[in-house]
Design a protein around this motif. Sequence first.
Motif, short mmCIF file in Angstrom:
data_model
loop_
_atom_site.label_atom_id
_atom_site.label_comp_id
_atom_site.label_asym_id
_atom_site.label_seq_id
_atom_site.Cartn_x
_atom_site.Cartn_y
_atom_site.Cartn_z
N GLU A 173 17.30 -26.31 2.26
CA GLU A 173 16.95 -24.92 2.52
C GLU A 173 18.17 -24.04 2.29
N ARG A 174 17.93 -22.96 1.63
CA ARG A 174 19.01 -22.00 1.40
C ARG A 174 19.05 -21.02 2.56
N SER A 175 20.23 -20.72 3.01
CA SER A 175 20.36 -19.70 4.05
C SER A 175 20.38 -18.33 3.38
N VAL A 176 19.52 -17.49 3.82
CA VAL A 176 19.42 -16.15 3.27
C VAL A 176 20.10 -15.19 4.23
N SER A 177 21.13 -14.52 3.75
CA SER A 177 21.84 -13.58 4.60
C SER A 177 21.06 -12.28 4.68
N GLN A 178 21.14 -11.63 5.79
CA GLN A 178 20.48 -10.35 6.00
C GLN A 178 21.49 -9.26 5.71
N PHE A 179 21.63 -8.92 4.43
CA PHE A 179 22.57 -7.89 4.01
C PHE A 179 22.04 -6.53 4.42
N GLN A 180 22.83 -5.79 5.15
CA GLN A 180 22.48 -4.44 5.57
C GLN A 180 23.33 -3.47 4.78
N PRO A 181 22.71 -2.64 3.93
CA PRO A 181 23.51 -1.70 3.13
C PRO A 181 24.29 -0.73 4.01
N PRO A 182 25.47 -0.32 3.57
CA PRO A 182 26.26 0.66 4.33
C PRO A 182 25.52 1.99 4.40
N PRO A 183 25.74 2.76 5.48
CA PRO A 183 25.06 4.06 5.63
C PRO A 183 25.29 5.00 4.45
N VAL A 184 26.46 4.96 3.85
CA VAL A 184 26.74 5.87 2.73
C VAL A 184 25.87 5.50 1.52
N SER A 185 25.61 4.21 1.29
CA SER A 185 24.76 3.80 0.18
C SER A 185 23.32 4.22 0.41
N ILE A 186 22.86 4.11 1.64
CA ILE A 186 21.49 4.53 1.96
C ILE A 186 21.35 6.03 1.80
N ALA A 187 22.34 6.78 2.29
CA ALA A 187 22.30 8.24 2.18
C ALA A 187 22.36 8.69 0.71
N LEU A 188 23.18 8.03 -0.09
CA LEU A 188 23.26 8.36 -1.52
C LEU A 188 21.93 8.07 -2.20
N GLY A 189 21.31 6.97 -1.86
CA GLY A 189 20.01 6.62 -2.44
C GLY A 189 18.94 7.65 -2.10
N LYS A 190 18.92 8.09 -0.85
CA LYS A 190 17.94 9.11 -0.45
C LYS A 190 18.19 10.42 -1.18
N ILE A 226 19.52 1.51 -6.45
CA ILE A 226 20.41 2.58 -5.97
C ILE A 226 19.69 3.39 -4.89
N GLU A 227 18.43 3.73 -5.14
CA GLU A 227 17.68 4.53 -4.17
C GLU A 227 17.44 3.78 -2.87
N ARG A 228 17.39 2.46 -2.91
CA ARG A 228 17.23 1.67 -1.68
C ARG A 228 18.57 1.41 -0.99
N GLY A 229 19.67 1.72 -1.67
CA GLY A 229 20.99 1.53 -1.08
C GLY A 229 21.57 0.16 -1.27
N VAL A 230 20.97 -0.67 -2.10
CA VAL A 230 21.48 -2.04 -2.27
C VAL A 230 22.39 -2.19 -3.49
N ALA A 231 22.38 -1.22 -4.40
CA ALA A 231 23.26 -1.27 -5.57
C ALA A 231 24.46 -0.37 -5.34
N ASN A 232 25.55 -0.71 -5.99
CA ASN A 232 26.79 0.05 -5.87
C ASN A 232 27.16 0.56 -7.26
N PRO A 233 26.60 1.71 -7.66
CA PRO A 233 26.81 2.19 -9.03
C PRO A 233 28.24 2.68 -9.26
N SER A 234 28.68 2.56 -10.49
CA SER A 234 30.01 3.07 -10.86
C SER A 234 29.94 4.59 -10.98
N ILE A 235 31.09 5.21 -11.01
CA ILE A 235 31.16 6.66 -11.18
C ILE A 235 30.57 7.06 -12.52
N GLU A 236 30.81 6.26 -13.55
CA GLU A 236 30.27 6.56 -14.87
C GLU A 236 28.74 6.52 -14.85
N THR A 237 28.17 5.53 -14.17
CA THR A 237 26.71 5.45 -14.05
C THR A 237 26.17 6.64 -13.28
#
Length: 108
Positions: free
Chosen positions: A4-21, A51-62
């Motif tokens: 069984e693989r252990s699945v971590s519960q990654f919680q996006p940082p508040p700034v990523s969630i706010a940027l996505g919204k 990005i909109e869900r806050g799970v991606a970390n886009p570059s400044i160029e993107t």
Amino acid sequence: MTSERSVSQFQPPPVSIALGKRLKQCRHAVNKSQETLAFDAHVDRTYISAIERGVANPSIETLANICYALGVTLAELFEPLSGVPLAPTGTRRANAAAPPKIDRKRLR
């Protein structure tokens, strides 16, 4: 034998969630779908979704490409985020690599 693989519960940082919204607000303001925005910004539609869900970390160029496609500046994109806490979360992603241990007998 099944492992069984252990699945971590990654919680996006508040700034990523706010940027996505904020990105989603800007996208809706110009009546663009994720697919249309992705095509105009030269990225994949699933990346816009991440990005909109806050799970991606886009570059400044993107982000600059996305802003250009939306007709907003980077400053206009980030301006409403001024109240979001920018403190480090203190956690690392589960897949983060540890730096290698270097055992040297002498210094160079």
